[in-house]
Every structure is written in C-alpha cells, then in structure tokens.
Scaffold this active site. Structure first.
Site, PDB file in Angstrom:
ATOM      1  N   HIS A  79       0.843  -1.197   0.000  1.00 35.54           N
ATOM      2  CA  HIS A  79       0.000   0.000   0.000  1.00 35.54           C
ATOM      3  C   HIS A  79       0.880   1.250   0.000  1.00 35.54           C
ATOM      4  CE1 HIS A  79      -3.751  -2.299   1.534  1.00 35.54           C
ATOM      5  NE2 HIS A  79      -3.819  -2.095   0.232  1.00 35.54           N
ATOM      6  N   HIS A 123       0.395  -8.975   1.508  1.00 34.79           N
ATOM      7  CA  HIS A 123      -0.751  -9.173   2.406  1.00 34.79           C
ATOM      8  C   HIS A 123      -1.311 -10.582   2.350  1.00 34.79           C
ATOM      9  CE1 HIS A 123      -1.011  -4.741   1.472  1.00 34.79           C
ATOM     10  NE2 HIS A 123      -0.922  -4.761   2.774  1.00 34.79           N
ATOM     11  N   GLU A 130      -5.291  -8.309   3.862  1.00 33.96           N
ATOM     12  CA  GLU A 130      -4.691  -9.328   4.738  1.00 33.96           C
ATOM     13  C   GLU A 130      -5.774 -10.105   5.484  1.00 33.96           C
ATOM     14  OE1 GLU A 130      -1.726  -8.090   7.707  1.00 33.96           O
ATOM     15  OE2 GLU A 130      -2.413  -9.790   8.909  1.00 33.96           O
ATOM     16  N   THR A 134      -1.763  -8.586  11.463  1.00 30.55           N
ATOM     17  CA  THR A 134      -0.386  -8.321  11.900  1.00 30.55           C
ATOM     18  C   THR A 134      -0.165  -6.891  12.392  1.00 30.55           C
ATOM     19  OG1 THR A 134       0.187  -7.873   9.602  1.00 30.55           O
ATOM     20  CG2 THR A 134       0.676 -10.076  10.432  1.00 30.55           C
ATOM     21  N   SER A 159      -2.666   2.224   3.671  1.00 27.39           N
ATOM     22  CA  SER A 159      -1.823   1.341   4.479  1.00 27.39           C
ATOM     23  C   SER A 159      -2.352   1.287   5.913  1.00 27.39           C
ATOM     24  CB  SER A 159      -0.383   1.861   4.465  1.00 27.39           C
ATOM     25  OG  SER A 159       0.330   1.348   5.557  1.00 27.39           O
ATOM     26  N   SER A 216       5.529   0.138   4.896  1.00 26.82           N
ATOM     27  CA  SER A 216       5.621   0.038   3.435  1.00 26.82           C
ATOM     28  C   SER A 216       6.295   1.272   2.824  1.00 26.82           C
ATOM     29  CB  SER A 216       4.229  -0.175   2.844  1.00 26.82           C
ATOM     30  OG  SER A 216       3.292   0.697   3.406  1.00 26.82           O
TER      31      SER A 216
HETATM   32  S1  SF4 Z   1       4.639  -5.199   8.768  1.00 27.19           S
HETATM   33 FE1  SF4 Z   1       6.124  -6.042   7.296  1.00 27.19          FE
HETATM   34  S2  SF4 Z   1       7.175  -7.734   8.377  1.00 27.19           S
HETATM   35 FE2  SF4 Z   1       5.247  -7.236   9.475  1.00 27.19          FE
HETATM   36  S3  SF4 Z   1       3.683  -8.594   8.627  1.00 27.19           S
HETATM   37 FE3  SF4 Z   1       3.559  -6.695   7.466  1.00 27.19          FE
HETATM   38  S4  SF4 Z   1       4.893  -7.011   5.699  1.00 27.19           S
HETATM   39 FE4  SF4 Z   1       5.425  -8.572   7.213  1.00 27.19          FE
END
Ligand code: SF4
Length: 296
Positions: free
Chosen positions: A42, A74, A126, A161, A217, A261
């Site tokens: 993103h 994602h 995600e 995440t 994002s 990102s």
């Molecule tokens: S923030 Fe980065 S390291 Fe953490 S899950 Fe997302 S893409 Fe992966």
C-alpha cells in the site's frame, strides 16, 4: 533553530523489502510480463515505480493468462492462489512470512474446532486472505464489537499483523468469563509493534509529527492515530509534495515516522524537504533508555 528527529524504528520492514527484492529481480530478468495481484504494497509511489519497470497490477488472479503473477505481501486466499496457479505460467509468492504464520494459525484453530475470530479491519486484503484459511470465521474490528457475539465453548483469536497489543488485550478481557476457553494466536508482527512504540515515544516529545505512508496502508494509519493521540500537530502524508510550511510555524522539535511500506529513500526525501522548508537540523534518536536518564 528547529530540529528533525526520525523515530528509531521507522519505514520499510523485512516483509516489504523481501517483496520488493523478489519483484525487482524478476523484472530485471525480463522473462515475460509480470503482474502483481493487487498493489504489491500500500504505497502508491512504490507501485508507480514498479509500473515504470514494467510490473503492472492485476485485479483478479485470472485477469491475465500466462506471464508471472506475484502474490502480494498481504497474502491471498487458497482459492485465489489456485486460480493464480491455473492462469499464470509462474507464480511468485511475495506473501510476508509473518502473514503466512497468521494463515497457519487460522487453519490450526479451525481444524481444532475453535470458533475463530479474526481481529482486524473488515475488507482489508490481509484479513480477507486470513478468512480464506478459516471458513466460517468472524471478523472483529473493535474489542467492543465482541460484546454482541454469541460465543461457543472454545473461542480462538487470530490477529491482523498490524493490530496493537493493547487492543488485543482489551478484546480478550471482554471475552473472558463468557466462554470456557479463549485461545490467542498472537500473530502481531514485531516490526509493527516496534514502530508503534517508537512513534508513540517520539510523538510525546515533539511539537509536530509527520507520518509518511500510503493512505490505504493499515499500519501507517494506525501509526498516525497513535501519534495524533500524543501530539495534536500530527500530519499523515504520502509524499513530500503535501508538506505545508504552516504546519511548522513556531515549532521547535519535529518528529518523523513512516509506515512499514515506506522505503528509506522516501523518508530521506521528506526529511530533506522539511529541512528546506524550515531550516531545521537533524538530530539522532536517543539510544533506548537514554531519554529516561538510564545508565548504559
Ligand atoms: S509489517 Fe512487514 S514484516 Fe510485518 S507482517 Fe507486514 S509485511 Fe510482514
């Protein structure tokens, strides 16, 4: 003279750098057309630079036949992956390993008979991907949303995440006592929590904060919210062109952070632009413990 300090944890994470390396290597080998399934990350600036290198965005796994299809950081559902492998000559899996860990956790909870709750933003790619690994799971966006849920005897939680642990703890608190078992798969990414902690610490010490990253994002939006909670003069930008000199009028200390990102070059560009606008000098972030007067 004002100062600029960049948060000690900021910008592109392991998963984003890995995905960019995979795609740029594939583009350099130029063995045919390369498409990413949805934007790779993103970050509109990065997506535009990939387009300049010949990497285009597909909106569906089978929008193009042949060529290379890249699965984004994602992650995707098993059905999307199957369609991609059917349509493309080759599939390049850039799913972040930490997102894969969330997929595996969702599968485990489903297999073991838990009522699966996915704690995250409904509709986020995600979360959509994780739902594909846990048929019948429910998305919980806010801890208080769980108050309305009818719970079975075994409840399992998988976490987007980018969530904060404080919000996860609040969700668990609201579930305890209403079911026999609450099992938490802590799939929060450490890169995310480290950036959030560093941003909160910096925002509390400065007069203005600039948060860099795509408006789509999730982790950048959460960083901006965390900074705004600690510093009223917080501004979320995607590029240096959005900086407004009025934001820095009468300001002594300016803080900068960036979502996971946002590549380092983009952070450097924004810092340079702030220096030109304000005449500020850059200072290093204090080492951990230094700000509290702790001894080494
Ligand atoms: S923030 Fe980065 S390291 Fe953490 S899950 Fe997302 S893409 Fe992966």
């Amino acid at each position: 003279m004002p100062t600029i300090e960049v948060a000690r944890e900021a910008g592109a994470c392991y998963g984003v750098n890995r995905a960019l390396d995979l795609v740029r290597d594939a583009a350099a080998q130029a063995k045919g057309p390369i498409h990413t399934l949805g934007p790779l990350i993103h970050n509109p600036t990065v997506v535009a630079s990939l387009a300049d290198a010949g990497v285009t965005v597909a909106s569906e796994p089978d929008e193009y036949r042949g060529g290379t299809l890249v699965l984004r950081t994602h992650g995707v559902t098993p059905d999307e992956e199957a369609r991609a492998r059917d349509a493309a000559d080759s599939v390049l899996d850039a799913t972040c390993p930490f997102v894969v860990r969330a997929h595996r956790a969702a599968e485990t909870l489903t297999r073991e008979g838990y009522q699966v709750l996915v704690f995250g933003e409904a509709g986020h790619p995600e979360v959509m991907g994780t739902l594909g690994h846990a048929p019948g799971a429910t998305v919980v966006e806010r801890p208080e949303d769980a108050d309305e849920l009818k719970l079975r005897r075994k409840v399992g939680i998988v976490v987007q995440t980018t969530q904060s642990r404080a919000r996860l703890a609040e969700l668990v608190r609201r579930l305890l006592g209403r079911t026999d078992e609450v099992r938490v798969m802590d799939t929060i990414c450490e890169a995310t929590s480290a950036r959030q902690a560093a941003a909160a610490e910096l925002a509390a010490r400065v007069d203005a904060m600039v948060v860099i990253g795509g408006r789509m994002s999730a982790n950048t939006r959460r960083l901006a919210q965390i900074c705004a909670d600690a510093c009223a003069r917080t501004h979320h930008i995607e590029t240096a062109a959005e900086l407004d000199p009025a934001w820095f009028a009468g300001v002594g200390a300016i803080g900068v952070t960036a979502g996971a990102s946002t590549p380092q070059a983009q952070i450097d560009g924004v810092v340079d632009a702030i220096r030109r606008l304000t005449g500020a000098t850059c200072v290093d972030a204090p080492a951990p413990g230094e700000k509290d007067g702790a001894q080494p």
